[in-house]
Design a protein around this motif. Structure first.
Motif, short mmCIF file in Angstrom:
data_model
loop_
_atom_site.label_atom_id
_atom_site.label_comp_id
_atom_site.label_asym_id
_atom_site.label_seq_id
_atom_site.Cartn_x
_atom_site.Cartn_y
_atom_site.Cartn_z
N ARG A 26 -9.84 2.49 -17.15
CA ARG A 26 -8.58 2.78 -16.46
C ARG A 26 -7.52 1.75 -16.83
O ARG A 26 -6.37 2.09 -17.12
N SER A 58 -10.34 4.80 -6.20
CA SER A 58 -9.05 5.05 -6.85
C SER A 58 -7.89 4.64 -5.95
O SER A 58 -6.88 4.10 -6.42
N THR A 177 -3.53 7.91 -7.82
CA THR A 177 -3.64 7.23 -6.53
C THR A 177 -3.32 8.18 -5.38
O THR A 177 -4.04 8.25 -4.38
N ALA A 180 -6.08 10.82 -5.05
CA ALA A 180 -7.28 10.30 -4.39
C ALA A 180 -7.08 10.21 -2.88
O ALA A 180 -7.98 10.54 -2.10
#
Length: 247
Positions: A26, A58, A177, A180
């Protein structure tokens, strides 16, 4: 042998190594955490647990760098993220109704689809049309709920264009983000969220933080063309590994 929050040693070790490795990728590429993490976790945990645990991690890592993501992300990231929030619950409902074996196969095929998409020719830097952007958001939301993987539609959307690397990375990370967080919210609302997962996520987060930091450092040392090649290799490797693990 159950060690922490009812999870066995083999589950914890698998989750630890998967968390560190996926976080490194990532940091290096701007994506890949869920694509790499969920198929591995789904072999040690129930697929629903694997998706929700990946969502926890995440969110944690995204919040740790949220200012940079907001500052550098392209405005399309907000449009896609908004659609993802709305459509994620539908994917999670489908996952909850799918037998674990079929769910694992579907997750592996989703990972493979991202690799195929990245092979398409690169497009100009100009903004795609509204229909394309909305379609990416719709598919990403469904995949967030079903597989914890918002990336397969999002990565080609940004990496496949002539965008500066930092804008592409920040845009993808911001979407992931928010996606998630939407997955966790949907899981909680539907009664699918086992809060033992939050404890496991807290235990795994230092490995995620370290992996992401090392990946970011490595990313700063490579050129744009090398970065795009690595993106393709990561997607291809993740797809191949996910399919091989099924057999």
């Amino acid at each position: 042998m159950e060690l922490v929050a009812g999870y066995a040693l083999v589950q914890l070790v698998a989750a630890l190594f998967a968390a560190f490795g996926s976080a490194f990728v990532r940091g290096l590429t701007g994506f890949g955490m869920a694509i790499l993490l969920v198929p591995i976790l789904a072999l040690a945990l129930d697929p629903v647990e694997a998706v929700l645990l990946a969502n926890f991690l995440s969110v944690f890592i995204g919040l740790s760098e949220i200012r940079r993501l907001i500052r550098n992300a392209e405005r399309t990231a907000w449009t896609i993220a908004g659609i993802v929030v709305v459509t994620t619950p539908m994917g999670l409902v489908a996952l909850a109704q799918t037998p674990p074996g079929i769910a694992r196969l579907a997750i592996a095929l989703i990972a493979f689809s991202a690799f195929l998409a990245i092979l398409l020719p690169r497009r100009a830097e100009g903004l795609p049309g509204r229909a394309t952007t909305s379609g990416v958001g719709l598919l990403s939301g469904l995949m967030t709920g079903y597989a914890g993987m918002p990336g397969p539609p999002v990565v080609p959307y940004y990496v496949g264009r002539d965008l500066p690397r930092e804008i592409a990375k920040a845009s993808m990370m911001l979407i992931f983000t928010i996606a998630a967080a939407a997955g966790l919210g949907s899981g909680a609302a539907m009664g699918l969220l086992d809060w033992r997962l939050s404890l496991l996520a807290v235990l795994l987060f230092p490995a995620v933080l370290l992996g992401n930091m090392l990946g970011n450092k490595a990313s700063g040392r490579i050129g744009d063309r090398t970065w795009r090649i690595i993106v393709g290799l990561v997607l291809g490797g993740a797809a191949l590994a996910a399919v091989v693990r099924l057999f």
